[in-house]
Design an enzyme around this catalytic site. Structure first.
Site, PDB file in Angstrom:
ATOM      1  N   ASP A   7     -40.482 -34.826 -16.747  1.00  0.00           N
ATOM      2  CA  ASP A   7     -41.884 -34.730 -17.166  1.00  0.00           C
ATOM      3  C   ASP A   7     -42.841 -35.226 -16.080  1.00  0.00           C
ATOM      4  OD1 ASP A   7     -40.605 -34.022 -19.467  1.00  0.00           O
ATOM      5  OD2 ASP A   7     -41.159 -35.822 -20.595  1.00  0.00           O
TER       6      ASP A   7
ATOM      7  N   GLY B 238     -48.419 -37.117 -28.391  1.00  0.00           N
ATOM      8  CA  GLY B 238     -47.204 -37.133 -29.212  1.00  0.00           C
ATOM      9  C   GLY B 238     -46.783 -35.747 -29.673  1.00  0.00           C
TER      10      GLY B 238
ATOM     11  N   GLY C 209     -45.103 -33.615 -27.805  1.00  0.00           N
ATOM     12  CA  GLY C 209     -43.938 -33.148 -27.046  1.00  0.00           C
ATOM     13  C   GLY C 209     -44.312 -32.345 -25.814  1.00  0.00           C
ATOM     14  N   LEU C 210     -45.574 -32.450 -25.361  1.00  0.00           N
ATOM     15  CA  LEU C 210     -45.988 -31.728 -24.151  1.00  0.00           C
ATOM     16  C   LEU C 210     -46.289 -32.715 -23.017  1.00  0.00           C
ATOM     17  CD1 LEU C 210     -48.242 -28.972 -25.816  1.00  0.00           C
ATOM     18  CD2 LEU C 210     -45.876 -28.752 -25.039  1.00  0.00           C
ATOM     19  N   SER C 211     -45.666 -33.881 -23.100  1.00  0.00           N
ATOM     20  CA  SER C 211     -45.741 -34.879 -22.018  1.00  0.00           C
ATOM     21  C   SER C 211     -47.103 -35.511 -21.829  1.00  0.00           C
ATOM     22  CB  SER C 211     -45.282 -34.281 -20.683  1.00  0.00           C
ATOM     23  OG  SER C 211     -43.926 -34.108 -20.713  1.00  0.00           O
ATOM     24  N   SER C 212     -47.738 -35.853 -22.924  1.00  0.00           N
ATOM     25  CA  SER C 212     -49.013 -36.553 -22.793  1.00  0.00           C
ATOM     26  C   SER C 212     -48.815 -37.901 -22.105  1.00  0.00           C
ATOM     27  CB  SER C 212     -49.659 -36.737 -24.164  1.00  0.00           C
ATOM     28  OG  SER C 212     -48.726 -37.269 -25.079  1.00  0.00           O
ATOM     29  N   SER C 213     -47.684 -38.555 -22.337  1.00  0.00           N
ATOM     30  CA  SER C 213     -47.498 -39.866 -21.709  1.00  0.00           C
ATOM     31  C   SER C 213     -47.309 -39.726 -20.200  1.00  0.00           C
ATOM     32  CB  SER C 213     -46.343 -40.644 -22.355  1.00  0.00           C
ATOM     33  OG  SER C 213     -45.142 -39.938 -22.256  1.00  0.00           O
TER      34      SER C 213
ATOM     35  N   HIS D   3     -32.648 -31.703 -21.964  1.00  0.00           N
ATOM     36  CA  HIS D   3     -31.731 -32.853 -22.004  1.00  0.00           C
ATOM     37  C   HIS D   3     -30.684 -32.743 -20.900  1.00  0.00           C
ATOM     38  CE1 HIS D   3     -33.313 -34.950 -25.517  1.00  0.00           C
ATOM     39  NE2 HIS D   3     -33.593 -33.750 -25.983  1.00  0.00           N
ATOM     40  N   THR D   4     -31.094 -32.143 -19.804  1.00  0.00           N
ATOM     41  CA  THR D   4     -30.207 -32.049 -18.638  1.00  0.00           C
ATOM     42  C   THR D   4     -30.652 -33.003 -17.530  1.00  0.00           C
ATOM     43  OG1 THR D   4     -31.588 -30.256 -17.864  1.00  0.00           O
ATOM     44  CG2 THR D   4     -29.575 -29.622 -19.021  1.00  0.00           C
TER      45      THR D   4
HETATM   46  C1  GLA Z   1     -38.259 -35.814 -22.829  1.00  0.00           C
HETATM   47  C2  GLA Z   1     -37.948 -36.674 -21.607  1.00  0.00           C
HETATM   48  C3  GLA Z   1     -37.460 -35.828 -20.441  1.00  0.00           C
HETATM   49  C4  GLA Z   1     -36.328 -34.901 -20.870  1.00  0.00           C
HETATM   50  C5  GLA Z   1     -36.693 -34.159 -22.153  1.00  0.00           C
HETATM   51  C6  GLA Z   1     -35.547 -33.338 -22.681  1.00  0.00           C
HETATM   52  O1  GLA Z   1     -39.334 -34.982 -22.595  1.00  0.00           O
HETATM   53  O2  GLA Z   1     -39.100 -37.384 -21.215  1.00  0.00           O
HETATM   54  O3  GLA Z   1     -37.058 -36.650 -19.381  1.00  0.00           O
HETATM   55  O4  GLA Z   1     -35.129 -35.596 -21.007  1.00  0.00           O
HETATM   56  O5  GLA Z   1     -37.116 -35.035 -23.173  1.00  0.00           O
HETATM   57  O6  GLA Z   1     -35.216 -32.321 -21.795  1.00  0.00           O
END
Ligand code: GLA
Length: 421
Positions: free
Chosen positions: A212, A125, A127-131, A37-38
């Site tokens: 991501d 879904g 949380g490993l950036s599938s999108s 979240h940075t």
């Molecule tokens: C999601 C968002 C990213 C990032 C993270 C938290 O994955 O897509 O841009 O903000 O949350 O670090």
């Protein structure tokens, strides 16, 4: 490796018929080691591209149409034309690809129609950036068929500001928005990431930062990427496979960032930055944050304390990784988790439990939740000869406590999205 993607090609031809040249793009997922979240605070992130991935098996079409199928929902086909306005619609899984196609068309690239079959080892879904993998992977496939790549100058052809609900609201509130144009000097992989981020906002419904899509696009095998999210500069830091393994455990709790909590965290950060009269929380020190206690709403104070602390933890962790001070990297990861749990309030009981149980195993340097939160995964940094002990421990305790088996991935760092065949 001509036969490497035999299964994918079979799935492709069963849906779209045989003939023509069939190619494959691999787009990896990502795990963030630290720096959570940075990114939307202009701070630092430290992710790597991972082995679980999305494969896009594709072939050109002559009529300017794109047809998409996925092995996850057999029988569903999403179809749209590159010659007409591309709009969000059903099925939902196709919107990420549609969003990227819309960006490339908007950027003025003469795209060719495509049939594509999506298949993945990456949980959707989770949380490993599938999108992001779908966005960037689709971009790579369409660019391969067009025989070209993106350039920074193309960003100028897209509308300057994002029109997603969160960004439009920010504009109405008088918050300064990031202009896509300001990155026109960026390298092609970062440009594709910026387009993917815009697709995520406008077609995916999550006002995400740039982490991501960038790691999915620009990751390099064997390294984690320390990225400055203000100027998009990157440093690739080797992860010594003789000394470290990265283990990811999925809490199997659904992760949905378009639910509003993510956008809410972003606006709390903006409120904090405005209080300090700073461009972003990146420009605020911990001394300033502490001095603001009692003056800022408590919740905004806590969000600021997380972000400012997390930015310095991320840069320190990268330095300590170079110095091979793995114990210290691990400590920073646990501090990061605690801050995400207590100050940023994006963890869950399941993620907390996985972290606590991981840390009980000798040889685990550190563990923390990774990604946006509200479910999803934890990441642990582990001595190679202790991986089995960690995996069997989590497999033993997690189902008893939560009633679900965690999915566990032991992964090296891989390359970003590219044509692999
Ligand atoms: C999601 C968002 C990213 C990032 C993270 C938290 O994955 O897509 O841009 O903000 O949350 O670090």
């Amino acid at each position: 490796m001509a036969d490497h993607y035999e299964l994918e090609k079979k799935q492709f031809t069963e849906t779209f018929g045989s003939g023509g040249e069939i190619r494959v793009v691999r787009a990896p997922g990502r795990v963030n080691l630290i720096g959570e979240h940075t990114d939307y605070n202009d701070g630092f992130v430290f992710p790597m591209a991972i082995e679980p991935h999305v494969l896009i098996t594709f072939r050109a079409r002559a009529d300017g149409h794109v047809r998409l199928a996925t092995t996850i929902f057999p029988g569903q086909i999403a179809e749209f034309s590159l010659n007409q306005k591309i709009a969000i619609g059903q099925p939902k899984w196709a919107n990420y690809s549609k969003g990227m196609a819309a960006m490339l068309v908007g950027a003025g690239i003469p795209l060719v129609g495509m049939d594509a079959m999506l298949s993945n080892t990456l949980p959707m879904g989770g949380g490993l950036s599938s999108s992001a993998a779908l966005e960037v992977g689709t971009g790579r496939a369409l660019l391969a068929l067009a025989g070209t790549d993106v350039t920074g100058a193309m960003l100028k052809k897209l509308p300057e500001f994002c029109t997603c609900p969160a960004c439009s609201q920010k504009a109405r509130d008088g918050v300064k928005l990031d202009s896509l144009w300001s990155h026109s000097g960026a390298d092609p992989k970062s440009v594709l990431a910026l387009m993917g981020q815009r697709a995520e906002h406008e077609f995916g419904g999550t006002p995400s930062g740039i982490m991501d899509q960038t790691i999915v696009s620009a990751g390099r095998a064997g390294t984690a990427m320390l990225m400055d999210c203000r100027d998009l500069s990157k440093q690739f830091i080797p992860i010594d496979p003789a000394a470290l393994r990265v283990v990811i455990a999925n809490s199997m709790v659904n992760h949905e960032l378009s639910g509003g909590e993510y956008a809410e965290r972003r606006s709390q950060c903006e409120e904090g930055a405005a209080f300090f009269n700073a461009r972003a929380l990146r420009d605020v020190t911990m001394e300033q944050v502490n001095a603001a206690h009692g003056k800022l709403p408590e919740i905004v104070f806590k969000r600021c304390r997380h972000v400012v602390g997390e930015i310095s933890r991320a840069t320190e962790a990268a330095k300590q990784l170079v110095a091979k001070s793995y114990d210290r990297v691990g400590e920073l990861m646990v501090q990061s988790h605690n801050s995400l749990r207590d100050d940023y309030e994006v963890s869950t009981d399941e993620l907390d439990y996985l972290v606590v149980e991981s840390m009980k195993i000798d040889g685990v340097y550190g563990a923390r939740m990774t990604g946006g939160g509200f479910g999803g995964c934890i990441v642990a940094l582990v001595k190679p000869d202790r991986v089995d002990a960690l995996v069997s421990h989590l497999n033993a305790v997690y189902p008893t406590k939560v009633g679900k088996k965690p999915e566990i991935y032991v992964t090296t760092a891989t390359d970003g999205a590219k044509v692999v065949e």
